[in-house]
Design a protein around this motif. Structure first.
Motif, PDB file in Angstrom:
ATOM      1  N   ARG A 171       0.811  -1.216   0.000  1.00 14.31           N
ATOM      2  CA  ARG A 171       0.000   0.000   0.000  1.00 14.31           C
ATOM      3  C   ARG A 171       0.849   1.273   0.000  1.00 14.31           C
ATOM      4  O   ARG A 171       0.341   2.360  -0.270  1.00 14.31           O
ATOM      5  CB  ARG A 171      -0.923   0.007   1.216  1.00 14.31           C
ATOM      6  CG  ARG A 171      -2.031  -1.024   1.171  1.00 14.31           C
ATOM      7  CD  ARG A 171      -3.115  -0.646   2.181  1.00 14.31           C
ATOM      8  NE  ARG A 171      -4.237  -1.558   2.109  1.00 14.31           N
ATOM      9  CZ  ARG A 171      -4.446  -2.551   2.964  1.00 14.31           C
ATOM     10  NH1 ARG A 171      -3.595  -2.759   3.942  1.00 14.31           N
ATOM     11  NH2 ARG A 171      -5.502  -3.331   2.852  1.00 14.31           N
ATOM     12  N   GLN A 172       2.112   1.131   0.330  1.00  9.87           N
ATOM     13  CA  GLN A 172       3.003   2.283   0.359  1.00  9.87           C
ATOM     14  C   GLN A 172       3.836   2.397  -0.916  1.00  9.87           C
ATOM     15  O   GLN A 172       4.709   3.261  -0.998  1.00  9.87           O
ATOM     16  CB  GLN A 172       3.945   2.179   1.569  1.00  9.87           C
ATOM     17  CG  GLN A 172       3.248   1.916   2.893  1.00  9.87           C
ATOM     18  CD  GLN A 172       2.171   2.936   3.205  1.00  9.87           C
ATOM     19  OE1 GLN A 172       2.362   4.142   2.972  1.00  9.87           O
ATOM     20  NE2 GLN A 172       1.049   2.481   3.729  1.00  9.87           N
ATOM     21  N   LYS A 173       3.592   1.553  -1.877  1.00  7.85           N
ATOM     22  CA  LYS A 173       4.399   1.530  -3.095  1.00  7.85           C
ATOM     23  C   LYS A 173       3.742   2.313  -4.235  1.00  7.85           C
ATOM     24  O   LYS A 173       2.526   2.318  -4.378  1.00  7.85           O
ATOM     25  CB  LYS A 173       4.640   0.088  -3.552  1.00  7.85           C
ATOM     26  CG  LYS A 173       5.270  -0.814  -2.489  1.00  7.85           C
ATOM     27  CD  LYS A 173       6.634  -0.304  -2.046  1.00  7.85           C
ATOM     28  CE  LYS A 173       7.262  -1.257  -1.030  1.00  7.85           C
ATOM     29  NZ  LYS A 173       8.581  -0.760  -0.563  1.00  7.85           N
TER      30      LYS A 173
ATOM     31  N   GLY B 248      -0.299   1.045  -3.726  1.00  7.13           N
ATOM     32  CA  GLY B 248      -0.746   2.351  -3.240  1.00  7.13           C
ATOM     33  C   GLY B 248      -1.091   3.338  -4.331  1.00  7.13           C
ATOM     34  O   GLY B 248      -2.122   4.011  -4.286  1.00  7.13           O
TER      35      GLY B 248
ATOM     36  N   HIS C  83       6.081   9.836  -5.936  1.00  8.92           N
ATOM     37  CA  HIS C  83       5.655   9.119  -4.731  1.00  8.92           C
ATOM     38  C   HIS C  83       4.898  10.075  -3.809  1.00  8.92           C
ATOM     39  O   HIS C  83       5.394  11.142  -3.481  1.00  8.92           O
ATOM     40  CB  HIS C  83       6.867   8.543  -4.000  1.00  8.92           C
ATOM     41  CG  HIS C  83       6.525   7.413  -3.072  1.00  8.92           C
ATOM     42  ND1 HIS C  83       5.760   7.582  -1.939  1.00  8.92           N
ATOM     43  CD2 HIS C  83       6.836   6.087  -3.117  1.00  8.92           C
ATOM     44  CE1 HIS C  83       5.624   6.422  -1.321  1.00  8.92           C
ATOM     45  NE2 HIS C  83       6.266   5.499  -2.027  1.00  8.92           N
TER      46      HIS C  83
END
Length: 372
Positions: free
Chosen positions: A43-45, A69, A139
């Motif tokens: 989920r953080q990618k 993510g 990001h």
């Protein structure tokens, strides 16, 4: 033109709670089974996908269903009815830009994923700078570089643009492609300075100084099979997940030939005389500080907990030695057994239908039969 599709609030989110009603729980099971240490990290990618065609659109869908993510999509083509022989796109999307059509579909599949789209040609000078900027700062939150770039384009010029950008930004990326005859393809992981970049080993058509645009003939287009593109997309996303979540062994190169069912693998070394000067600079940096960025987390059987199967799928596992002892003329793969075997007379019998051997001759049996 660019836009960002935010999650839809009206649709229930794919939370990380492991319950049967949540489709995401099946992916979380990878962590429970000991395959992935921290699946929630997906989920953080942020992944950038260049080219939302036969491979790129399916790769985007797979990553969306895996709960990535954020996706940043680049393409400048429109959806055509000719694209309906592939996966993902629908006939009612004809005429829409591929990135906008993809964003609508992907947001519906998983509203938790943020979709950023750029309807542009990255090979154009004024668009290339924006492409570089989105890789460098795409990001969310930290405004830092994306975690991975996936190349799913179908022409050399676009691949070289991606190669140039990633060499300059020292960005890890994965290249993919399907052959003109649609029955073979490949994926390749490119780590600037450590592995060969796309310019290190250019294809034969470029080495021969032939403009690839002159090879196109009127009324003739490349073949396209949804099977081949789906296979290549699957290999690409599987490799991406291994890289992003640090499990298994990331493949440096995997080829695929459907005609031979052949999957060659190898690693391409960088060319010290590469035409891309940024590649040469990255090679020099790597030699000075040879810290590999390759992910090699081969799981050891003795350290991996046995999978817990919640359902019975009818899979039978037998001892390999038992499979080797089978005397059937048709050999089976090790680890499998035949449901039916043949006796010495060539008749089929179920495993529970064996007839006892009485050592009686045929004459004795005929006499017994006549007395009945």
């Amino acid at each position: 033109m660019s836009s960002t599709k935010q999650p839809r609030e009206k649709i229930s989110k794919m939370s990380g709670e492991v319950v049967d009603s949540n489709p995401y729980s099946r992916l979380m099971a990878l962590k429970r089974m000991g395959i992935v240490e921290d699946y929630e990290a997906i989920r953080q990618k942020t992944v950038a996908i260049v080219g939302v065609g036969g491979v790129g659109s399916v790769a985007a869908e797979m990553l969306t269903r895996c709960g990535v993510g954020k996706l940043i999509l680049f393409d400048y083509d429109k959806v055509e009815l000719a694209n309906m022989n592939r996966l993902f796109f629908q006939p009612d999307q004809a005429g829409q830009s591929k990135v906008e059509a993809a964003a609508t579909t992907l947001s519906f599949i998983n509203p938790d994923v943020t979709i950023e789209v750029h309807n542009m040609n990255i090979t154009l000078m004024d668009k290339f700078d924006l492409f570089m900027e989105r890789i460098r700062r795409g990001h969310p939150g930290v405004q830092g570089p994306v975690d991975l770039v996936l190349s799913c384009v179908d022409n050399f010029e676009a691949r070289m643009a991606i190669n140039k950008a990633c060499n300059e930004l020292n960005q890890v990326w994965m290249e993919s492609g399907v052959s003109e005859n649609a029955v073979s393809g490949h994926i390749q992981t490119i780590i600037p300075g450590e592995t060969a970049c796309f310019a290190c080993a250019p294809p034969l058509v470029v080495a021969s100084q032939i403009d690839e645009r002159t090879l196109k003939r009127e009324g003739v287009c490349a073949a396209s099979l949804p099977t081949t593109m789906g296979i290549v997309a699957g290999l690409l996303v599987q490799n991406s997940l291994k890289y992003l979540l640090k499990f298994g062994k990331v493949s440096m190169y995997v080829g695929y030939s459907a005609l031979e069912d052949f999957f060659p693998t190898w690693e391409l070394k960088p060319n010290p005389q590469c035409d891309d000067r940024q590649c040469v600079h990255r090679q020099a940096d790597f030699h000075k500080n040879p810290v590999s960025r390759k992910m090699d987390f081969m799981l050891k059987a003795e350290e991996t907990a046995a999978p817990v199967h919640e359902e019975d799928f009818g899979i039978v596992v037998v001892d390999e030695t038992a499979a080797k002892d089978l005397q059937d003329d048709t050999k089976v793969t090790e680890g499998l057994r035949s449901e039916y075997t043949k006796d010495d007379q060539g008749t089929s019998a179920g495993q529970g239908d064996a007839v006892a051997d009485t050592n009686e001759s045929i004459e004795d049996l005929m006499k017994r039969l006549g007395s009945l």
